[in-house]
Design a protein around this motif. Structure first.
Motif, mmCIF file in Angstrom:
data_model
loop_
_atom_site.group_PDB
_atom_site.id
_atom_site.type_symbol
_atom_site.label_atom_id
_atom_site.label_comp_id
_atom_site.label_asym_id
_atom_site.label_seq_id
_atom_site.Cartn_x
_atom_site.Cartn_y
_atom_site.Cartn_z
ATOM 1 N N PRO A 211 29.190 12.911 11.559
ATOM 2 C CA PRO A 211 30.574 13.150 11.500
ATOM 3 C C PRO A 211 31.161 14.141 10.549
ATOM 4 N N SER A 212 30.472 14.268 9.360
ATOM 5 C CA SER A 212 31.105 15.219 8.294
ATOM 6 C C SER A 212 30.613 16.428 8.950
ATOM 7 N N LEU A 213 29.513 16.618 9.607
ATOM 8 C CA LEU A 213 29.165 17.961 10.089
ATOM 9 C C LEU A 213 29.952 18.593 11.157
ATOM 10 N N GLU A 214 30.265 17.649 11.897
ATOM 11 C CA GLU A 214 31.198 17.740 13.113
ATOM 12 C C GLU A 214 32.544 18.165 12.645
ATOM 13 N N ASP A 215 32.868 17.563 11.820
ATOM 14 C CA ASP A 215 34.308 17.818 11.127
ATOM 15 C C ASP A 215 34.314 19.223 10.375
ATOM 16 N N SER A 216 33.221 19.530 9.573
ATOM 17 C CA SER A 216 33.288 20.767 9.017
ATOM 18 C C SER A 216 32.733 22.036 9.825
ATOM 19 N N LYS A 217 31.983 21.833 10.822
ATOM 20 C CA LYS A 217 31.372 23.033 11.270
ATOM 21 C C LYS A 217 31.478 22.891 12.934
ATOM 22 N N ASP A 218 31.468 23.948 13.652
ATOM 23 C CA ASP A 218 31.508 24.100 15.118
ATOM 24 C C ASP A 218 30.174 23.998 15.232
ATOM 25 N N LEU A 219 29.827 22.686 15.927
ATOM 26 C CA LEU A 219 28.282 22.229 16.081
ATOM 27 C C LEU A 219 27.882 23.428 17.369
ATOM 28 N N SER A 220 28.592 23.769 18.106
ATOM 29 C CA SER A 220 28.281 24.834 19.358
ATOM 30 C C SER A 220 27.565 25.943 18.907
ATOM 31 N N GLN A 221 28.118 26.561 17.593
ATOM 32 C CA GLN A 221 27.715 27.555 16.654
ATOM 33 C C GLN A 221 26.813 27.328 15.749
ATOM 34 N N PHE A 222 26.225 25.982 15.467
ATOM 35 C CA PHE A 222 25.555 25.545 14.294
ATOM 36 C C PHE A 222 24.052 26.059 14.817
ATOM 37 N N SER A 223 23.102 26.653 13.983
ATOM 38 C CA SER A 223 21.877 26.908 14.117
ATOM 39 C C SER A 223 20.882 25.660 13.931
ATOM 40 N N LEU A 224 19.769 25.722 14.521
ATOM 41 C CA LEU A 224 18.600 24.679 13.958
ATOM 42 C C LEU A 224 18.389 24.717 12.586
ATOM 43 N N ASN A 225 18.226 25.826 11.944
ATOM 44 C CA ASN A 225 18.002 26.150 10.521
ATOM 45 C C ASN A 225 19.146 25.389 9.849
ATOM 46 N N GLU A 226 20.239 25.813 10.065
ATOM 47 C CA GLU A 226 21.341 25.227 9.244
ATOM 48 C C GLU A 226 21.472 23.679 9.345
#
Length: 103
Positions: free
Chosen positions: A44-59
């Protein structure tokens, strides 16, 4: 987490060699669904802080490794505190013994 990420990257690279269109978005979504329970609080914190559609696998891998590192540091600090407390208790007990011998 390191072993998991290494295996994951190996599989992803093999798939990409056979099929050109394997986007990070699809891999990130699959990884998030398959994470062990200990990482559940991080999603949830990742979803709130980042746009997961733009999130790379490395990130994603880096973020999960950071969680593991923080946990390891906390554990290490707790162990160090336990040793310090144990040493302090031993010193107090030794001091008490010395006082009793001096009486």
């Amino acid at each position: 987490m390191k072993e998991f990420s290494d295996r994951l990257m190996k599989v992803v690279n093999k798939i990409r060699l056979q099929w050109e269109e394997l986007f990070d978005k699809a891999v990130v979504e699959k990884v998030l669904v398959s994470l062990p329970e200990k990482f559940e609080h991080k999603i949830p914190s990742l979803e709130d802080s980042k746009d997961l559609s733009q999130f790379s696998l490395n990130e994603l891998v880096n973020a999960l490794q950071a969680v593991e590192q923080r946990k390891a540091l906390r554990l290490e600090n707790n162990v160090e505190r336990a040793y310090l407390a144990n040493d302090r208790d031993k010193a107090i007990a030794k001091d008490d013994d010395n006082k009793q011998l001096g009486d």
